[in-house]
Design a protein around this motif. Structure first.
Motif, PDB file in Angstrom:
ATOM      1  N   PRO A 240      23.022  31.009  37.407  1.00  0.00           N
ATOM      2  CA  PRO A 240      22.753  31.117  39.022  1.00  0.00           C
ATOM      3  C   PRO A 240      21.370  31.962  39.492  1.00  0.00           C
ATOM      4  N   ILE A 241      21.240  32.869  38.688  1.00  0.00           N
ATOM      5  CA  ILE A 241      20.057  33.708  39.074  1.00  0.00           C
ATOM      6  C   ILE A 241      18.685  32.989  38.549  1.00  0.00           C
ATOM      7  N   LEU A 242      18.981  32.278  37.282  1.00  0.00           N
ATOM      8  CA  LEU A 242      17.556  31.598  36.962  1.00  0.00           C
ATOM      9  C   LEU A 242      17.404  30.437  38.057  1.00  0.00           C
ATOM     10  N   ALA A 243      18.671  29.771  38.504  1.00  0.00           N
ATOM     11  CA  ALA A 243      18.376  28.585  39.550  1.00  0.00           C
ATOM     12  C   ALA A 243      17.712  29.152  40.708  1.00  0.00           C
ATOM     13  N   LEU A 244      18.218  30.282  41.141  1.00  0.00           N
ATOM     14  CA  LEU A 244      17.396  30.977  42.278  1.00  0.00           C
ATOM     15  C   LEU A 244      16.115  31.235  42.137  1.00  0.00           C
ATOM     16  N   ALA A 245      15.621  31.795  41.041  1.00  0.00           N
ATOM     17  CA  ALA A 245      14.380  31.975  40.733  1.00  0.00           C
ATOM     18  C   ALA A 245      13.413  30.856  40.543  1.00  0.00           C
ATOM     19  N   VAL A 246      14.175  30.038  39.892  1.00  0.00           N
ATOM     20  CA  VAL A 246      13.219  28.426  39.948  1.00  0.00           C
ATOM     21  C   VAL A 246      12.858  27.929  41.414  1.00  0.00           C
ATOM     22  N   LYS A 247      13.998  27.998  42.165  1.00  0.00           N
ATOM     23  CA  LYS A 247      14.009  27.572  43.649  1.00  0.00           C
ATOM     24  C   LYS A 247      12.362  28.122  44.304  1.00  0.00           C
ATOM     25  N   GLY A 248      11.961  29.106  43.948  1.00  0.00           N
ATOM     26  CA  GLY A 248      10.865  29.614  44.602  1.00  0.00           C
ATOM     27  C   GLY A 248       9.786  28.955  44.461  1.00  0.00           C
TER      28      GLY A 248
ATOM     29  N   VAL B 231      25.989  22.802  36.786  1.00  0.00           N
ATOM     30  CA  VAL B 231      25.326  22.392  38.021  1.00  0.00           C
ATOM     31  C   VAL B 231      25.468  23.538  38.966  1.00  0.00           C
ATOM     32  N   THR B 232      24.365  24.170  39.274  1.00  0.00           N
ATOM     33  CA  THR B 232      24.205  25.173  40.131  1.00  0.00           C
ATOM     34  C   THR B 232      23.845  24.777  41.546  1.00  0.00           C
ATOM     35  N   PRO B 233      24.836  24.601  42.844  1.00  0.00           N
ATOM     36  CA  PRO B 233      24.364  23.958  44.027  1.00  0.00           C
ATOM     37  C   PRO B 233      23.764  25.191  44.779  1.00  0.00           C
ATOM     38  N   TYR B 234      22.792  24.376  45.714  1.00  0.00           N
ATOM     39  CA  TYR B 234      22.531  25.197  46.841  1.00  0.00           C
ATOM     40  C   TYR B 234      23.219  24.920  48.160  1.00  0.00           C
ATOM     41  N   SER B 235      23.140  25.731  49.061  1.00  0.00           N
ATOM     42  CA  SER B 235      23.950  25.409  50.179  1.00  0.00           C
ATOM     43  C   SER B 235      23.161  24.241  50.984  1.00  0.00           C
TER      44      SER B 235
ATOM     45  N   CYS C 163      20.425  21.326  44.163  1.00  0.00           N
ATOM     46  CA  CYS C 163      20.996  21.915  43.052  1.00  0.00           C
ATOM     47  C   CYS C 163      20.063  22.090  42.032  1.00  0.00           C
ATOM     48  N   VAL C 164      20.446  22.726  40.842  1.00  0.00           N
ATOM     49  CA  VAL C 164      19.791  22.859  39.712  1.00  0.00           C
ATOM     50  C   VAL C 164      20.820  22.321  38.533  1.00  0.00           C
ATOM     51  N   TYR C 165      20.357  21.439  37.876  1.00  0.00           N
ATOM     52  CA  TYR C 165      21.055  20.945  36.523  1.00  0.00           C
ATOM     53  C   TYR C 165      20.758  21.653  35.216  1.00  0.00           C
ATOM     54  N   SER C 166      21.509  22.063  34.419  1.00  0.00           N
ATOM     55  CA  SER C 166      21.093  22.733  33.365  1.00  0.00           C
ATOM     56  C   SER C 166      22.145  22.354  32.278  1.00  0.00           C
ATOM     57  N   HIS C 167      21.510  22.353  30.972  1.00  0.00           N
ATOM     58  CA  HIS C 167      22.535  22.408  29.901  1.00  0.00           C
ATOM     59  C   HIS C 167      22.034  23.314  28.738  1.00  0.00           C
ATOM     60  N   TRP C 168      22.986  23.925  27.919  1.00  0.00           N
ATOM     61  CA  TRP C 168      22.623  24.869  27.001  1.00  0.00           C
ATOM     62  C   TRP C 168      23.300  24.482  25.703  1.00  0.00           C
ATOM     63  N   MET C 169      22.674  24.928  24.458  1.00  0.00           N
ATOM     64  CA  MET C 169      23.174  24.414  23.372  1.00  0.00           C
ATOM     65  C   MET C 169      23.093  25.625  22.152  1.00  0.00           C
ATOM     66  N   THR C 170      24.099  25.652  21.187  1.00  0.00           N
ATOM     67  CA  THR C 170      23.945  26.705  20.219  1.00  0.00           C
ATOM     68  C   THR C 170      24.143  26.062  18.802  1.00  0.00           C
ATOM     69  N   ARG C 171      23.564  26.387  17.840  1.00  0.00           N
ATOM     70  CA  ARG C 171      23.780  26.100  16.405  1.00  0.00           C
ATOM     71  C   ARG C 171      24.718  26.877  15.671  1.00  0.00           C
ATOM     72  N   GLU C 172      25.096  27.892  16.376  1.00  0.00           N
ATOM     73  CA  GLU C 172      25.848  28.704  15.620  1.00  0.00           C
ATOM     74  C   GLU C 172      27.400  28.018  15.130  1.00  0.00           C
TER      75      GLU C 172
END
Length: 402
Positions: free
Chosen positions: A172-180, A132-136, A146-155
């Motif tokens: 967090p950089i992705l979350a900031l870019a998505v905010k725009g 979870v990446t919060p904004y102020s 905030c931005v919620y995200s999850h990530w998985m791998t098959r490795e």
């Protein structure tokens, strides 16, 4: 993933964010570049709440089956099954505990103790990482805090420590870019919902200075509820807002479907325009909206009557003329609306529906502008003096038996 790859992805995210890339482009591009850089993401999901009268937020879902991607709006998460899903989610756990992120290594036998984890494990994913990446609080916009995200791998051995470190740096950089783009979408939604589609588009294009107005030709629609005062005096208080919403939904939907723009909701009244670059076509559209509205009201009234709730119909006045369309008010509080004698006339015409005992009244200017093939069911109801208007004029109505 090497530092150079992380730096390249971060630079790409910043560039795309500044260039106005969509959330879809950002998420799909991010996942593809992670894979190219050696971070073997098999599935990524990004959620961001929004400010919308119907939806709570939007979801962007990528997985490695040919780079398949879906996006959708999601509804409220505080009621019904959605509320239970939220309470069982890894994100809820993160928010409640303040731990920042959660990892489950399926390949090590970690428990599938959050919502849907067993399904992900069964699909062959070997490691799960939610963050979870919060904004102020100062930058929160409605529910969008905030931005919620999850990530998985098959490795087989899951994410490496370096992979997790890279995700913690990059998400967090992705979350900031998505905010725009998410904020831009919220702005468009707000101005469309509160100002109307055309007025909202004009405001967002920069027409926000007081006194900036265009003279346009327009069909003017003014409607209000028949017998609203009596209904509001006798109906239970809890029925008034649902009644207004039901009839406004019917009228606004009909106007929107015919290409009109609703400018104001005034109690039980609605002011709308159909821009009249071609007066005949604008009149045709307004009449189409009226016919659509009648059909919607028939269905609505049948439903409300079956529920034992108060039902009514609308009075409608239609006029066409020149108006000023733009910003009126004070520097600190502007209204984007239409003003001019024609606006006063259409409201007076609608008010005459009561004394003329007609559901619809049309001005002589409107009748004259209606296409010839539409005039067969338009009939005169005589000349009327309009309050505040210097001259009497002939008014018309719709003869549905013609």
């Amino acid at each position: 993933m090497r530092d150079g790859d992380i730096t390249a992805i971060a630079k790409w995210l910043v560039g795309q964010g500044l260039a106005g890339a969509t959330e879809t482009d950002l998420v799909t591009g991010f996942c593809a570049r992670c894979v190219e850089g050696g971070l073997a993401v098999s599935r990524g999901l990004v959620l961001i709440d929004t400010l919308h009268p119907v939806y709570e937020g939007r979801a962007f879902n990528w997985h490695d089956a040919g780079g398949e991607f879906t996006e959708h709006f999601y509804g409220r998460s505080d009621i019904g099954e959605a509320a239970q899903d939220w309470l069982r989610s890894a994100w809820y756990h993160i928010v409640e505990t303040g731990c920042g992120d959660v990892r489950r290594r399926f390949f090590r036998g970690d428990p599938c103790d959050f919502n849907r984890l067993q399904g992900y494990c069964d699909e062959g994913h070997r490691d799960y990482f939610a963050i979870v990446t919060p904004y102020s609080q100062e930058d929160a916009f409605g529910l969008m805090d905030c931005v919620y995200s999850h990530w998985m791998t098959r490795e087989p051995e899951g994410f490496s420590d370096a992979d997790i470190a890279a995700l913690r740096r990059l998400v967090p950089i992705l979350a900031l870019a998505v905010k725009g783009p998410s904020l831009a979408r919220i702005a468009r939604t707000l101005v469309e919902v509160y100002l109307g589609r055309d007025a909202g588009a004009r405001v967002l294009s920069g027409r926000i200075s007081r006194g900036v107005a265009d003279e346009i030709d327009a069909v003017l629609w003014f409607s209000d509820l028949r017998g609203y005062t009596a209904i509001s005096d006798t109906a239970p208080p809890g029925e008034i807002i649902p009644l207004l919403n039901d009839y406004a939904e019917a009228a606004i939907s009909a106007i929107d479907a015919a290409g009109g723009d609703v400018l104001k909701l005034i109690g039980d009244g609605i002011l709308a325009i159909f821009k009249a670059d071609d007066r005949a076509e604008a009149c045709r559209c307004a009449l189409a909206a009226e016919a659509d509205l009648r059909a919607r009201l028939t269905e609505l009234n049948a439903r409300r009557a079956a529920e034992g709730r108060p039902a009514t119909t609308l009075y409608l006045g239609l006029h066409v003329g020149a108006v000023f369309y733009g910003n009126i008010g004070a520097d600190s509080r502007l209204d984007f609306t239409v003003v001019g004698p024609a606006v006063n006339e259409v409201s007076r015409i609608a008010a005459l529906c009561r004394s003329a005992d007609r559901g619809v009244l049309l001005s002589s200017a409107f009748q004259a502008a209606v296409p010839e093939d539409e005039r067969a069911h338009i009939v005169s109801v005589g000349r009327y003096a309009l309050r505040g208007v210097g001259r009497a004029q002939e008014l018309f109505t719709l003869d549905e038996t013609a």
